[in-house]
Design an enzyme around this catalytic site. Structure first.
Site, PDB file in Angstrom:
ATOM      1  N   LYS A  93     -92.934-115.623 -18.619  1.00  0.00           N
ATOM      2  CA  LYS A  93     -94.078-116.130 -17.854  1.00  0.00           C
ATOM      3  C   LYS A  93     -95.201-115.092 -17.852  1.00  0.00           C
ATOM      4  CE  LYS A  93     -95.303-117.648 -13.215  1.00  0.00           C
ATOM      5  NZ  LYS A  93     -94.848-118.031 -11.890  1.00  0.00           N
ATOM      6  N   GLU A 115     -87.630-105.913 -20.313  1.00  0.00           N
ATOM      7  CA  GLU A 115     -86.457-106.294 -21.112  1.00  0.00           C
ATOM      8  C   GLU A 115     -86.884-107.199 -22.271  1.00  0.00           C
ATOM      9  OE1 GLU A 115     -86.719-106.518 -17.837  1.00  0.00           O
ATOM     10  OE2 GLU A 115     -84.865-105.882 -16.835  1.00  0.00           O
ATOM     11  N   GLY A 134     -90.724-118.818 -12.034  1.00  0.00           N
ATOM     12  CA  GLY A 134     -89.822-118.524 -13.157  1.00  0.00           C
ATOM     13  C   GLY A 134     -88.513-119.279 -13.055  1.00  0.00           C
ATOM     14  N   ARG A 135     -87.898-119.270 -11.882  1.00  0.00           N
ATOM     15  CA  ARG A 135     -86.580-119.908 -11.738  1.00  0.00           C
ATOM     16  C   ARG A 135     -86.681-121.426 -11.623  1.00  0.00           C
ATOM     17  NH1 ARG A 135     -88.113-116.593  -7.806  1.00  0.00           N
ATOM     18  NH2 ARG A 135     -88.447-117.326  -5.677  1.00  0.00           N
ATOM     19  N   GLU A 180     -82.524-115.810  -5.585  1.00  0.00           N
ATOM     20  CA  GLU A 180     -83.857-115.219  -5.712  1.00  0.00           C
ATOM     21  C   GLU A 180     -84.833-115.957  -4.798  1.00  0.00           C
ATOM     22  OE1 GLU A 180     -85.275-113.121  -9.523  1.00  0.00           O
ATOM     23  OE2 GLU A 180     -86.472-114.935  -9.540  1.00  0.00           O
ATOM     24  N   HIS A 192     -56.747-120.685 -11.252  1.00  0.00           N
ATOM     25  CA  HIS A 192     -55.743-119.673 -11.606  1.00  0.00           C
ATOM     26  C   HIS A 192     -56.286-118.265 -11.396  1.00  0.00           C
ATOM     27  CE1 HIS A 192     -52.884-122.575 -13.231  1.00  0.00           C
ATOM     28  NE2 HIS A 192     -53.976-123.274 -13.480  1.00  0.00           N
ATOM     29  N   LYS A 213     -87.394-102.220 -10.614  1.00  0.00           N
ATOM     30  CA  LYS A 213     -88.171-102.153 -11.865  1.00  0.00           C
ATOM     31  C   LYS A 213     -89.004-100.879 -11.893  1.00  0.00           C
ATOM     32  CE  LYS A 213     -89.150-107.121 -12.387  1.00  0.00           C
ATOM     33  NZ  LYS A 213     -90.232-108.099 -12.393  1.00  0.00           N
TER      34      LYS A 213
END
Ligand code: F6P
Length: 559
Positions: A208, A214, A282-283, A368, A399, A523
């Site tokens: 965005k 990253e 973003g999410r 978030e 399990h 960050k």
């Protein structure tokens, strides 16, 4: 901003606290007294059959929760969101992911401009590009057909498309390979590209902001991998774009972003940029241009079916009455446990292997959004906000960690998501396994709700010293979400359901669900620490613990 009365002082809140203080309802008793709850506590939206009869609630609980929703202005905030008002207060932005799936003739205005034509223009551009890649018309720099698509992004620019690609694998172009790179750990890009031919590989750089370290680092390394690997004697290195871009890059890199300037600076042809806007969080973005990799995988028609699915739940959330409003109910049930039972977590347990990344996606969406401890006006909250969301597909979890849900000391509300039909492409033998999968699905919610009493254990002839160990308390609340089949539309419906559930909770808790300042500090500190790791530079103001750890790291690194 109008003064917001303290949530825990509201009469609707104290009424719920009093109701809770009357004791813990027992599901066996609730069903014995009112078997009709099995039919009554069901809400249907689109293809989703949502059964909340195994929740620790009565009609009174529901009525009180709905009064809380009304008192806290959930409906007014919902309408403001759909109208395009700037309800993301700290970033002063509209929150309009719902406009991403609005029909072509809809009108949704931001600052007086109808944004729907822009949304559809980008969808059409994406569709044209996706078709060209799928048909082989779009080729790489050396004229070879694109066979591999690598999405580089992180957070909302990765989790959505990666999750949806897994979810809809049976609908994907199986002859194409899709990979999703997010981690700045170089191993991620290495593993994603090591067996690919650069001449056949398209990179989609999804960001965005186009400033996320990253993503930009990985995209830069991917560009080197491409240029080093293209077998054209280096002619691809001839600069074609003003900004030092590259002829090969133009055929192998596209960008998904709101930031045309940074995209151009990186060397990606602006014609190869697919735009979205600051009113898409973003999410909340995978149904925007961020979904390009998914659209290439499933094709534009299926992508549009997915958007239709989102829209079914948007319309429902906007118009359904409170007592039959699925996202509202799920949100309020979460508040019931979070705030009145002190539940710390919420498990989401899909009984579909294709939903293996679904809960990871929801973690960002929910945590978030609602991992906040200040109110919309900046005052501290004095009540619990968003839960820890976790879970993996059944039956694997059975399990591993279900033991703790059944017999541990914590209350863990859970959503069970299942499908009536397996995907069509399975062999008959594998399709037959579906009933076994779903038998587990139903058995688990039954066991969680009703448990097994000591008397029942004794009646089986179990030795007395083992009775306590083999007893199941029950009363573990679950919601069952059942739908016919995992289609693109159903996936869209599920995601919109959770998006709006998260919205409801944020509205009641009076927090801004649409900013994410909590990710910033780490960050900034990472940037500051990096020179200490690479060059051993002195970092002013570094605390003693981190200083010692950095020294240990450098010793190990250089040993
Ligand atoms: O983790 C913080 C965050 O800003 C998320 O909200 C976002 O989804 C992610 O980083 C990636 O951001 P971008 O799409 O700008 O690269």
């Amino acid at each position: 901003m109008a003064e917001y009365p303290k949530l825990t002082h509201r009469p609707e809140w104290t009424a719920l606290a009093d109701h809770r203080a009357q004791g813990q309802p027992r599901l066996r008793e609730l069903f014995a007294a009112d078997p009709g709850r099995a039919e009554r506590y069901v809400v249907r939206v689109g293809d989703l059959h949502i059964d909340y009869s195994k929740q620790l609630i009565t009609d009174e609980t529901l009525a009180l929760l709905q009064e809380l929703a009304t008192a806290t202005g959930v409906f007014a905030l919902r309408d403001a969101m759909f109208r395009g008002e700037k309800i993301n207060l700290t970033e002063r932005r509209a929150v309009l992911h719902t406009a991403l799936r609005a029909s072509r003739d809809a009108v949704v205005e931001v600052d007086g401009e109808n944004v729907v034509p822009k949304v559809h223009a980008v969808l059409d551009k994406m569709a044209g590009f996706a078709e060209r890649v799928r048909s082989g018309e779009w080729t790489g720099h050396t004229g070879r057909r694109i066979k591999n698509v690598v999405n580089i992004g992180i957070g909302g620019s990765d989790l959505g498309p990666a999750m949806a690609y897994e979810a809809l694998r049976p609908y994907t172009a199986r002859e194409l390979t899709f990979r999703f790179v997010s981690n700045v750990d170089g191993s991620d890009l290495h593993e994603a590209t090591r067996d690919l031919d650069p001449a056949e590989t398209l990179f989609i750089v999804a960001s965005k902001t186009f400033t996320t370290i990253e993503t930009i680092t990985n995209a830069t390394s991917a560009r080197s991998w491409l240029l080093n690997g293209l077998d054209d004697g280096g002619t691809s290195r001839s600069s074609e774009f003003e900004n030092g871009g590259d002829k090969a890059v133009a055929k192998h890199f596209v960008a998904l972003s709101t930031n045309a300037e940074k995209v151009t600076e990186f060397g990606i042809d602006p014609d190869n940029m697919f735009e979205f806007w600051d009113w898409v969080g973003g999410r909340y973005s995978y149904d925007s241009a961020i979904g390009l990799s998914l659209m290439i995988a499933i094709g534009p028609d299926r992508f549009r079916e997915m958007l239709d699915g989102f829209r079914i739940v948007d319309d429902h959330f906007r118009t359904a009455p409170a007592e039959a409003n699925a996202p509202l109910l799920l949100g309020l049930l979460g508040i019931w446990y979070d705030n009145f039972f002190d539940a710390q977590t919420h498990a989401v347990l899909p009984y579909s292997h294709y939903l293996s990344k679904f809960t990871a996606y929801l973690q960002q969406l929910d945590m978030e959004s609602n991992g906040k401890s200040v109110q919309r006006d900046g005052k501290p909250v004095e009540w619990q906000t968003g839960p820890v969301v976790w879970g993996t597909p059944g039956t694997n979890g059975q399990h591993a960690y279900y033991q703790l849900i059944h017999q541990g000391t914590k209350l863990i509300p859970a959503d069970f998501i299942g499908f009536a039909r397996p995907v069509a492409e399975l062999s008959e033998e594998l399709k037959a396994q579906h009933d076994l999968l779903m038998a587990n699905f139903f058995a688990q919610t039954q066991a969680l709700a009703f448990g097994k009493t000591a008397e029942e254990v004794r009646a089986e002839g179990v030795a007395e010293e083992q009775v306590a160990h083999r007893t199941f308390r029950g009363d573990h609340p679950t919601t069952t979400i059942l739908s016919p089949e995992l289609t693109p539309s159903v996936l869209g419906q599920l995601i919109a359901l959770y998006e709006h559930k998260v919205f409801v909770q944020g509205a009641v808790w009076n927090i801004d669900s649409f900013d994410q300042w909590g990710v910033e500090l780490g960050k900034v500190l990472a940037k500051r620490v990096e020179p200490a790791l690479t060059e051993g530079a002195d970092v002013p103001g570094l605390d003693p613990s981190t200083t010692a750890l950095v020294a240990a790291y450098r010793t190990l690194k250089n040993a």
